[in-house]
Design an enzyme around this catalytic site. Structure first.
Site, PDB file in Angstrom:
ATOM      1  N   ILE A 124       0.854  -1.181   0.000  1.00 18.14           N
ATOM      2  CA  ILE A 124       0.000   0.000   0.000  1.00 18.14           C
ATOM      3  C   ILE A 124       0.888   1.228   0.000  1.00 18.14           C
ATOM      4  O   ILE A 124       1.891   1.290   0.715  1.00 18.14           O
ATOM      5  CB  ILE A 124      -0.976   0.006   1.201  1.00 18.14           C
ATOM      6  CG1 ILE A 124      -1.960   1.174   1.068  1.00 18.14           C
ATOM      7  CG2 ILE A 124      -0.242   0.017   2.537  1.00 18.14           C
ATOM      8  CD1 ILE A 124      -3.169   1.052   1.992  1.00 18.14           C
ATOM      9  N   MET A 126       0.916   5.087   0.596  1.00 19.19           N
ATOM     10  CA  MET A 126       0.294   6.291   1.139  1.00 19.19           C
ATOM     11  C   MET A 126       1.282   7.444   1.231  1.00 19.19           C
ATOM     12  O   MET A 126       1.068   8.520   0.704  1.00 19.19           O
ATOM     13  CB  MET A 126      -0.303   6.007   2.520  1.00 19.19           C
ATOM     14  CG  MET A 126      -1.508   5.098   2.517  1.00 19.19           C
ATOM     15  SD  MET A 126      -2.236   4.908   4.163  1.00 19.19           S
ATOM     16  CE  MET A 126      -1.198   3.600   4.826  1.00 19.19           C
ATOM     17  N   PRO A 129       7.009  11.978  -0.383  1.00 22.05           N
ATOM     18  CA  PRO A 129       8.184  12.692   0.102  1.00 22.05           C
ATOM     19  C   PRO A 129       7.848  13.908   0.956  1.00 22.05           C
ATOM     20  O   PRO A 129       8.586  14.242   1.886  1.00 22.05           O
ATOM     21  CB  PRO A 129       8.893  13.101  -1.197  1.00 22.05           C
ATOM     22  CG  PRO A 129       8.516  12.032  -2.172  1.00 22.05           C
ATOM     23  CD  PRO A 129       7.098  11.680  -1.828  1.00 22.05           C
ATOM     24  N   PHE A 159       8.850   5.330   1.353  1.00 24.13           N
ATOM     25  CA  PHE A 159       8.699   4.457   2.525  1.00 24.13           C
ATOM     26  C   PHE A 159       7.658   3.358   2.284  1.00 24.13           C
ATOM     27  O   PHE A 159       6.859   3.037   3.173  1.00 24.13           O
ATOM     28  CB  PHE A 159       8.294   5.257   3.782  1.00 24.13           C
ATOM     29  CG  PHE A 159       9.230   6.371   4.151  1.00 24.13           C
ATOM     30  CD1 PHE A 159      10.575   6.302   3.860  1.00 24.13           C
ATOM     31  CD2 PHE A 159       8.751   7.497   4.803  1.00 24.13           C
ATOM     32  CE1 PHE A 159      11.446   7.328   4.205  1.00 24.13           C
ATOM     33  CE2 PHE A 159       9.607   8.529   5.157  1.00 24.13           C
ATOM     34  CZ  PHE A 159      10.968   8.449   4.852  1.00 24.13           C
ATOM     35  N   ILE A 160       7.655   2.779   1.099  1.00 22.26           N
ATOM     36  CA  ILE A 160       6.641   1.781   0.765  1.00 22.26           C
ATOM     37  C   ILE A 160       7.169   0.377   1.075  1.00 22.26           C
ATOM     38  O   ILE A 160       8.029  -0.163   0.362  1.00 22.26           O
ATOM     39  CB  ILE A 160       6.221   1.875  -0.718  1.00 22.26           C
ATOM     40  CG1 ILE A 160       5.840   3.323  -1.054  1.00 22.26           C
ATOM     41  CG2 ILE A 160       5.079   0.915  -0.993  1.00 22.26           C
ATOM     42  CD1 ILE A 160       4.784   3.932  -0.131  1.00 22.26           C
ATOM     43  N   GLU A 248      -4.451  -2.380  11.804  1.00 17.62           N
ATOM     44  CA  GLU A 248      -3.055  -2.098  11.466  1.00 17.62           C
ATOM     45  C   GLU A 248      -2.243  -1.881  12.746  1.00 17.62           C
ATOM     46  O   GLU A 248      -1.130  -2.400  12.881  1.00 17.62           O
ATOM     47  CB  GLU A 248      -2.974  -0.858  10.586  1.00 17.62           C
ATOM     48  CG  GLU A 248      -1.551  -0.461  10.226  1.00 17.62           C
ATOM     49  CD  GLU A 248      -1.493   0.771   9.344  1.00 17.62           C
ATOM     50  OE1 GLU A 248      -0.386   1.332   9.191  1.00 17.62           O
ATOM     51  OE2 GLU A 248      -2.543   1.188   8.812  1.00 17.62           O
ATOM     52  N   ARG A 274      27.022 -16.331  30.065  1.00 18.11           N
ATOM     53  CA  ARG A 274      28.112 -15.359  30.048  1.00 18.11           C
ATOM     54  C   ARG A 274      28.665 -15.147  31.462  1.00 18.11           C
ATOM     55  O   ARG A 274      27.908 -14.932  32.410  1.00 18.11           O
ATOM     56  CB  ARG A 274      27.590 -14.034  29.490  1.00 18.11           C
ATOM     57  CG  ARG A 274      28.574 -12.872  29.545  1.00 18.11           C
ATOM     58  CD  ARG A 274      29.715 -13.062  28.586  1.00 18.11           C
ATOM     59  NE  ARG A 274      30.534 -11.859  28.516  1.00 18.11           N
ATOM     60  CZ  ARG A 274      31.758 -11.831  28.037  1.00 18.11           C
ATOM     61  NH1 ARG A 274      32.321 -12.945  27.580  1.00 18.11           N
ATOM     62  NH2 ARG A 274      32.440 -10.709  27.994  1.00 18.11           N
ATOM     63  N   GLY A 346      29.100  -5.452  25.401  1.00 17.12           N
ATOM     64  CA  GLY A 346      29.561  -5.142  24.048  1.00 17.12           C
ATOM     65  C   GLY A 346      29.008  -6.065  22.996  1.00 17.12           C
ATOM     66  O   GLY A 346      28.804  -5.656  21.845  1.00 17.12           O
ATOM     67  N   GLY A 369       2.517   3.438  11.315  1.00 19.64           N
ATOM     68  CA  GLY A 369       1.169   3.159  11.800  1.00 19.64           C
ATOM     69  C   GLY A 369       0.633   4.274  12.687  1.00 19.64           C
ATOM     70  O   GLY A 369      -0.402   4.121  13.344  1.00 19.64           O
TER      71      GLY A 369
END
Length: 385
Positions: A124, A126, A129, A159-160, A248, A274, A346, A369
């Protein structure tokens, strides 16, 4: 706390998904991170497995399951393994509701069988830019041809998610100027065939996380879109988009909660093994206290998600409810994953460790979202402020 959300069928499904991830996903996930997305045929494999068609009605080749709970199982198993299904969640969680609710019978018969098998992947479009959360600012336009047979689409999107491999893209565009009284008027959804002349996939955007989920720029230059590909009615896109926001945001909340639970699991295992100053990291009081806090926060987020899933399945999850659960789970997951990374020292900063991948992946959950700030605005309105 004991969860009452899942049945024996869910657990059978969970075992199948866990086995599939272990055999076919986990061993090659690092390659997908490098390439920016899974191979195209992987989605067809998900189709064979039945993952893509869970909520598609049986008459179109799906399983006809209406509950969100199966999506929850997938989120949890992916987080448990530190794995991903690429952009499958966008395909099934974001796009499908639009096709089911606003698609015509002809459109459903044309697209849903391929949607189920993975032969038709979707996205989708939407964001542009110059526009983010303010959809009223969309400038991509579509004008009807003189003979009324097609629209001519021009504009650009960014950003699709899933745009690189999508076969069908739901494009939000402006078919008429905004009304003086309503800037959101005049927006329409057109379903655009990615093979259409003038449709172009631009840059693959380099993100800090979710690297196996492709995110791209798209452009449209005089793209002819048949009128048969109009989704719903002209000018009602904003209404349609708002209607689907609850689900969504639940999709984002569910995956965020699962990621937090996965981070806790990875960290408990890590601190047991660890050693620092000759002692397991798990033996230090600080470690115990930090993980006790994390476990409590994850539990609270899980309870909220489970409750919201029940409301969603019953058709009772409001926009404000969804905003609350998204805000709480994404903020909680971010805190938990950060604390867990700290306990890795680290090594937590090394991408070969799952905690590092979770750390970069969770950051966008507070943005897409609807940002956390937008969620707070919605919640404030719901309490009369």
């Amino acid at each position: 706390m004991r969860r009452s959300l899942f049945t024996e069928d869910h657990e059978t499904f969970r075992a199948m998904i866990r086995d599939f991830i272990a055999k076919e996903v986990a061993p090659v996930c690092h390659e997908w991170e490098r390439d920016g997305h899974p191979p195209r045929d992987f989605y067809r494999r998900l189709g064979e497995l039945g993952v893509l068609g869970i909520q598609v009605p049986e008459e179109y080749g799906g399983a006809g399951e209406t509950s969100f709970t199966y999506s929850l199982v997938i989120d949890e198993e992916l987080a448990h393994a530190g794995a991903t299904f690429g952009n499958a969640a966008v395909h099934t969680g974001l796009i499908l509701p639009y096709l089911l609710k606003y698609g015509t019978e002809e459109q459903k018969k044309r697209w849903l069988p391929g949607f189920v098998t993975g032969d038709i992947m979707t996205a989708i479009a939407m964001t542009e830019p110059g526009t983010g959360s303010d959809l009223a600012g969309i400038t991509t336009t579509a004008g009807l041809s003189e003979d009324g047979t097609h629209y001519v689409l021009n504009g650009a999107k960014t950003f699709i998610s899933g745009g690189a491999l999508a076969d069908l893209v739901l494009v939000v565009c402006r078919t008429s100027p905004p009304d003086e009284q309503d800037r959101r008027a005049g927006l329409t959804i057109l379903c655009v065939d990615a093979a259409a002349e003038g449709f172009a996939v631009g840059r693959k955007l380099e993100k800090i996380g979710l690297k196996s989920s492709d995110t791209v720029e798209l452009s449209f230059t005089d793209v002819k879109v048949p009128v048969e590909n109009l989704l719903g009615e002209e000018g009602r896109a904003f209404e349609y988009l708002t209607h689907n926001l609850a689900k969504e945001r639940m999709t984002i909340a569910s995956s965020s909660c699962a990621m937090a639970a996965g981070a806790l699991e990875f960290t408990v295992d890590y601190v047991r093994e660890r050693k620092v100053f000759g002692r397991p990291v798990a033996s230090f009081q600080n470690t115990k206290f930090v993980l006790a806090e994390c476990a409590t926060e994850v539990e609270a987020a899980q309870i909220m998600v489970d409750r919201a899933v029940g409301l969603l399945d019953a058709g009772e999850l409001t926009v404000a409810d969804a905003a609350k659960v998204k805000l709480f789970t994404t903020e909680t997951a971010s805190r938990v994953i950060d604390k867990c990374l700290q306990l890795h020292g680290g090594y937590g900063y090394m991408m070969e460790y799952p905690i590092a991948q979770l750390y970069t992946a969770i950051r966008v959950a507070r943005i897409y979202g609807g940002t956390s700030e937008v969620m707070k605005t919605i919640i404030a309105k719901s309490v009369g402020l």
